[in-house]
Design an enzyme around this catalytic site. Structure first.
Site, PDB file in Angstrom:
ATOM      1  CB  SER A   1     -56.216  20.017  51.160  1.00 15.17           C
ATOM      2  OG  SER A   1     -54.854  20.143  50.808  1.00 15.17           O
ATOM      3  CB  CYS A   2     -54.919  18.073  45.963  1.00 16.97           C
ATOM      4  SG  CYS A   2     -54.904  16.301  45.902  1.00 16.97           S
TER       5      CYS A   2
ATOM      6  CE  LYS B   1     -55.276   9.414  48.458  1.00 19.87           C
ATOM      7  NZ  LYS B   1     -55.253   8.270  49.377  1.00 19.87           N
TER       8      LYS B   1
ATOM      9  CG  HIS C   1     -45.336  16.392  49.310  1.00 25.49           C
ATOM     10  ND1 HIS C   1     -45.405  15.062  49.667  1.00 25.49           N
ATOM     11  CD2 HIS C   1     -46.417  16.624  48.526  1.00 25.49           C
ATOM     12  CE1 HIS C   1     -46.490  14.528  49.130  1.00 25.49           C
ATOM     13  NE2 HIS C   1     -47.127  15.447  48.428  1.00 25.49           N
TER      14      HIS C   1
HETATM   15  O1  GFB Z   1     -45.355  20.220  48.229  1.00 23.97           O
HETATM   16  P1  GFB Z   1     -45.827  20.423  46.839  1.00 23.97           P
HETATM   17  O2  GFB Z   1     -45.241  19.551  45.808  1.00 23.97           O
HETATM   18  O3  GFB Z   1     -47.386  20.272  46.942  1.00 23.97           O
HETATM   19  O4  GFB Z   1     -45.523  21.934  46.395  1.00 23.97           O
HETATM   20  P2  GFB Z   1     -48.702  20.847  46.244  1.00 23.97           P
HETATM   21  C1  GFB Z   1     -46.001  23.037  47.111  1.00 23.97           C
HETATM   22  C2  GFB Z   1     -45.456  24.323  46.515  1.00 23.97           C
HETATM   23  O5  GFB Z   1     -44.065  24.409  46.806  1.00 23.97           O
HETATM   24  C3  GFB Z   1     -45.575  24.449  44.998  1.00 23.97           C
HETATM   25  C4  GFB Z   1     -43.326  24.760  45.656  1.00 23.97           C
HETATM   26  O6  GFB Z   1     -45.929  25.779  44.667  1.00 23.97           O
HETATM   27  C5  GFB Z   1     -44.158  24.155  44.502  1.00 23.97           C
HETATM   28  O7  GFB Z   1     -43.839  24.779  43.284  1.00 23.97           O
HETATM   29  N1  GFB Z   1     -41.956  24.246  45.767  1.00 23.97           N
HETATM   30  C6  GFB Z   1     -40.831  25.005  45.870  1.00 23.97           C
HETATM   31  C7  GFB Z   1     -41.570  22.960  45.780  1.00 23.97           C
HETATM   32  N2  GFB Z   1     -39.739  24.253  45.910  1.00 23.97           N
HETATM   33  C8  GFB Z   1     -40.151  22.970  45.868  1.00 23.97           C
HETATM   34  C9  GFB Z   1     -39.468  21.717  45.906  1.00 23.97           C
HETATM   35  O8  GFB Z   1     -38.251  21.621  46.001  1.00 23.97           O
HETATM   36  N3  GFB Z   1     -40.249  20.595  45.871  1.00 23.97           N
HETATM   37  C10 GFB Z   1     -41.602  20.650  45.790  1.00 23.97           C
HETATM   38  N4  GFB Z   1     -42.312  19.502  45.751  1.00 23.97           N
HETATM   39  N5  GFB Z   1     -42.279  21.831  45.721  1.00 23.97           N
HETATM   40  C11 GFB Z   1     -49.208  18.308  46.078  1.00 23.97           C
HETATM   41  C12 GFB Z   1     -50.019  17.466  45.144  1.00 23.97           C
HETATM   42  O9  GFB Z   1     -49.311  19.595  45.575  1.00 23.97           O
HETATM   43  O10 GFB Z   1     -49.736  18.301  47.383  1.00 23.97           O
HETATM   44  C13 GFB Z   1     -50.429  16.169  45.712  1.00 23.97           C
HETATM   45  O11 GFB Z   1     -49.312  17.334  43.928  1.00 23.97           O
HETATM   46  C14 GFB Z   1     -50.839  16.227  47.168  1.00 23.97           C
HETATM   47  O12 GFB Z   1     -51.500  15.693  44.963  1.00 23.97           O
HETATM   48  C15 GFB Z   1     -49.935  17.089  47.991  1.00 23.97           C
HETATM   49  O13 GFB Z   1     -52.151  16.698  47.293  1.00 23.97           O
HETATM   50  C16 GFB Z   1     -50.410  17.289  49.399  1.00 23.97           C
HETATM   51  O14 GFB Z   1     -49.540  21.383  47.346  1.00 23.97           O
HETATM   52  O15 GFB Z   1     -48.461  21.794  45.136  1.00 23.97           O
END
Ligand code: GFB
Length: 311
Positions: free
Chosen positions: A109-110, A141, A180
């Site tokens: 979805s990004c 993508k 994630h």
């Molecule tokens: O899962 P995430 O990295 O995906 O982060 P995105 C989602 C939200 O969770 C962000 C917060 O606002 C992060 O700041 N968050 C809080 C955390 N704590 C944490 C943590 O411990 N780890 C992580 N990772 N996030 C990704 C894209 O973006 O989504 C990729 O970078 C891909 O390209 C994927 O599309 C599905 O939705 O922000």
């Protein structure tokens, strides 16, 4: 699809690829081929072409990708763009050349503009600037889904694409920094519980909204689309279940059994403010997600515990 036809699942060790193999087997498909990245490096064009010449699969699911959470995406844009572009170009082109009948490409979805109207409709693609933290992954993508679409429209191939919302489930990556949000927080809350730590830090402000889909639901959608959809138009695959990161953190704390407090670390990026998809097109075709976020988080935590026992 014929149950004896040969299906190649690229990325079978990842969360998505392994869920697709579980679903295919559940539905009676036995002739599934796969290769580890050591056996076949999908960024090497000649090797990919050779593999297709030898194996000649009838169908392909392209679930191989370099993936990661918000931090990994923002720190390594070069690798995210290069690896994912190479994998998509090599596999889609080699499949077309080798006469593969059907191919399903998986995106994310990004791909949508950061400030596109919500819920995100397929028509919003390429109408604005991308979210900077995942621009590289999104560009790769978008290139993959467009290549699939062009093979479909220009060459009459049954090549299709699906764009899932944020995924979680068994075989996820639990790396403390590169994962994630769901696997990252499952691990952090679990470790805090074990170590009696009073506080867990959650990245960002807690205000972003995300839509989460349990990976087995995505796998069902993929097998459903392989059997019943041939359109050049890619399709959104979401659950419609939207939650703030703050509420998600509370849910995960409850699932894991952590009773301390949660602090937000605003020095870490929030990413896109909202990312909920309109999945009415695939729903009209007959697919709908089944797993609630509560139920999915329980299953994800169980599989994390199993995995930690083994490793
Ligand atoms: O899962 P995430 O990295 O995906 O982060 P995105 C989602 C939200 O969770 C962000 C917060 O606002 C992060 O700041 N968050 C809080 C955390 N704590 C944490 C943590 O411990 N780890 C992580 N990772 N996030 C990704 C894209 O973006 O989504 C990729 O970078 C891909 O390209 C994927 O599309 C599905 O939705 O922000």
């Amino acid at each position: 699809m014929n149950q004896s036809e040969k299906i190649y699942v690229a990325g079978h060790r990842g969360m998505v690829g392994s869920a697709i193999i579980r679903e295919l087997r559940k539905q009676g498909y036995q002739n599934i081929v796969f290769r580890s990245s050591q056996e076949l490096d999908l960024s090497q064009q000649t090797k990919v072409e050779q593999f297709f010449k030898e194996e000649r699969p009838a169908s392909v699911v392209l679930a191989a990708a370099k993936v990661g959470g918000i931090l990994a995406n923002s720190e390594q844009p070069t690798e995210f763009l290069y690896q994912n572009l190479m994998i998509a170009s090599n596999v889609i082109h080699a499949a077309a050349t080798a006469g593969v009948e059907k191919l399903l490409f998986l995106g994310s979805s990004c791909i949508y503009p950061k400030f596109a109207a919500q819920p995100l409709q397929e028509e919003s693609l390429l109408t604005g600037a991308l979210e900077p933290t995942n621009e590289a992954y999104a560009i790769a993508k978008i290139a993959g889904l467009k290549l699939t679409e062009y093979y479909n429209r220009q060459h009459g191939k049954k090549f299709i694409s699906a764009m899932p919302s944020n995924l979680y489930g068994p075989e996820d990556n639990y790396h403390p920094d590169h994962s994630h949000v769901i696997p990252g927080l499952i691990r952090r809350f679990h470790e805090a519980k074990i170590n009696n730590a009073p506080v867990v830090k959650v990245w960002g402000t807690g205000t972003p909204l995300r839509e989460f889909l349990y990976v087995d639901d995505l796998a069902e959608a993929c097998v459903f689309l392989l059997g019943s959809y041939q359109g050049a138009q890619f399709l959104n695959v979401g659950s419609g279940q939207e939650v703030t990161i703050q509420n998600l953190a509370q849910l995960i704390a409850k699932t894991v059994g952590f009773s301390g407090s949660v602090q937000f670390d605003a020095s870490k990026p929030d990413g896109t403010p909202r990312k909920v998809m309109d999945s009415s097109k695939i729903q009209q075709l007959g697919w709908k997600s089944k797993t609630s976020l509560d139920e999915g988080l329980k299953k994800a935590y169980e599989s994390f515990l199993q995995k930690s026992k083994v490793s």
